[in-house]
Write a protein that holds these residues in place. Sequence first.
Motif, PDB file in Angstrom:
ATOM      1  N   PRO A   7       0.800  -1.226   0.000  1.00 59.32           N
ATOM      2  CA  PRO A   7       0.000   0.000   0.000  1.00 59.32           C
ATOM      3  C   PRO A   7       0.835   1.278   0.000  1.00 59.32           C
ATOM      4  O   PRO A   7       0.363   2.324  -0.421  1.00 59.32           O
ATOM      5  CB  PRO A   7      -0.833  -0.102   1.273  1.00 59.32           C
ATOM      6  CG  PRO A   7      -0.137  -1.096   2.126  1.00 59.32           C
ATOM      7  CD  PRO A   7       0.617  -2.005   1.224  1.00 59.32           C
ATOM      8  N   ASP A   8       2.089   1.197   0.441  1.00 60.05           N
ATOM      9  CA  ASP A   8       2.934   2.391   0.491  1.00 60.05           C
ATOM     10  C   ASP A   8       3.423   2.828  -0.883  1.00 60.05           C
ATOM     11  O   ASP A   8       3.383   4.004  -1.223  1.00 60.05           O
ATOM     12  CB  ASP A   8       4.130   2.159   1.412  1.00 60.05           C
ATOM     13  CG  ASP A   8       3.703   1.945   2.854  1.00 60.05           C
ATOM     14  OD1 ASP A   8       2.637   2.478   3.233  1.00 60.05           O
ATOM     15  OD2 ASP A   8       4.425   1.245   3.581  1.00 60.05           O
ATOM     16  N   GLY A  60       2.706   0.815  -3.947  1.00 57.70           N
ATOM     17  CA  GLY A  60       1.879   0.295  -5.033  1.00 57.70           C
ATOM     18  C   GLY A  60       2.545  -0.773  -5.887  1.00 57.70           C
ATOM     19  O   GLY A  60       2.073  -1.091  -6.967  1.00 57.70           O
ATOM     20  N   VAL A  61       3.644  -1.351  -5.418  1.00 64.62           N
ATOM     21  CA  VAL A  61       4.354  -2.383  -6.162  1.00 64.62           C
ATOM     22  C   VAL A  61       3.816  -3.750  -5.747  1.00 64.62           C
ATOM     23  O   VAL A  61       3.545  -3.993  -4.575  1.00 64.62           O
ATOM     24  CB  VAL A  61       5.876  -2.293  -5.883  1.00 64.62           C
ATOM     25  CG1 VAL A  61       6.635  -3.400  -6.590  1.00 64.62           C
ATOM     26  CG2 VAL A  61       6.397  -0.937  -6.293  1.00 64.62           C
ATOM     27  N   ARG A  62       3.670  -4.649  -6.715  1.00 65.16           N
ATOM     28  CA  ARG A  62       3.179  -5.987  -6.402  1.00 65.16           C
ATOM     29  C   ARG A  62       4.345  -6.902  -6.026  1.00 65.16           C
ATOM     30  O   ARG A  62       5.432  -6.797  -6.589  1.00 65.16           O
ATOM     31  CB  ARG A  62       2.379  -6.560  -7.559  1.00 65.16           C
ATOM     32  CG  ARG A  62       3.153  -6.771  -8.815  1.00 65.16           C
ATOM     33  CD  ARG A  62       2.268  -7.229  -9.973  1.00 65.16           C
ATOM     34  NE  ARG A  62       3.104  -7.528 -11.122  1.00 65.16           N
ATOM     35  CZ  ARG A  62       3.576  -8.725 -11.400  1.00 65.16           C
ATOM     36  NH1 ARG A  62       3.274  -9.758 -10.629  1.00 65.16           N
ATOM     37  NH2 ARG A  62       4.337  -8.913 -12.446  1.00 65.16           N
ATOM     38  N   TYR A  63       4.092  -7.775  -5.056  1.00 64.19           N
ATOM     39  CA  TYR A  63       5.091  -8.703  -4.553  1.00 64.19           C
ATOM     40  C   TYR A  63       4.501 -10.095  -4.485  1.00 64.19           C
ATOM     41  O   TYR A  63       3.287 -10.268  -4.439  1.00 64.19           O
ATOM     42  CB  TYR A  63       5.575  -8.272  -3.162  1.00 64.19           C
ATOM     43  CG  TYR A  63       6.349  -6.983  -3.176  1.00 64.19           C
ATOM     44  CD1 TYR A  63       7.601  -6.918  -3.756  1.00 64.19           C
ATOM     45  CD2 TYR A  63       5.830  -5.829  -2.610  1.00 64.19           C
ATOM     46  CE1 TYR A  63       8.321  -5.729  -3.779  1.00 64.19           C
ATOM     47  CE2 TYR A  63       6.537  -4.644  -2.623  1.00 64.19           C
ATOM     48  CZ  TYR A  63       7.780  -4.604  -3.205  1.00 64.19           C
ATOM     49  OH  TYR A  63       8.480  -3.437  -3.238  1.00 64.19           O
ATOM     50  N   PRO A  64       5.375 -11.142  -4.462  1.00 65.46           N
ATOM     51  CA  PRO A  64       4.874 -12.521  -4.447  1.00 65.46           C
ATOM     52  C   PRO A  64       4.243 -12.916  -3.118  1.00 65.46           C
ATOM     53  O   PRO A  64       4.601 -12.416  -2.059  1.00 65.46           O
ATOM     54  CB  PRO A  64       6.124 -13.351  -4.718  1.00 65.46           C
ATOM     55  CG  PRO A  64       7.272 -12.482  -4.366  1.00 65.46           C
ATOM     56  CD  PRO A  64       6.824 -11.083  -4.551  1.00 65.46           C
ATOM     57  N   ALA A  65       3.281 -13.845  -3.226  1.00 61.81           N
ATOM     58  CA  ALA A  65       2.607 -14.402  -2.053  1.00 61.81           C
ATOM     59  C   ALA A  65       2.352 -15.879  -2.313  1.00 61.81           C
ATOM     60  O   ALA A  65       2.401 -16.348  -3.449  1.00 61.81           O
ATOM     61  CB  ALA A  65       1.297 -13.670  -1.794  1.00 61.81           C
TER      62      ALA A  65
END
Length: 98
Positions: A17-18, A20-25
Amino acid sequence: MGASRAAVAATGQWVDPDDGVRYPAGEVHAWERGRNETACGLSLHRSRLTRFPHVGWPDVQPESGRHAEEVQEVCRRCRAAQGARRDDRGWTRTDPRP
């Protein structure tokens, strides 16, 4: 496939949220850019894995803590292909035989 070149493919994603970059989950696998399979041999398309070329393999390891917030499982075969040592086990022998 070298550890320095490996990126990440994962079963899910989350957006920070800070910035806006997507990361793996979810479950993460090592993936080399330009290939259509993971280090353990899974097809990215058939396994429905999402590519994260901007995230390096060392960054999703639980001990690094960098982008591993939503990572639930690290593929053992990919970890071994990236140079994890066999003696990095989660158990120790308490009563060895003489």
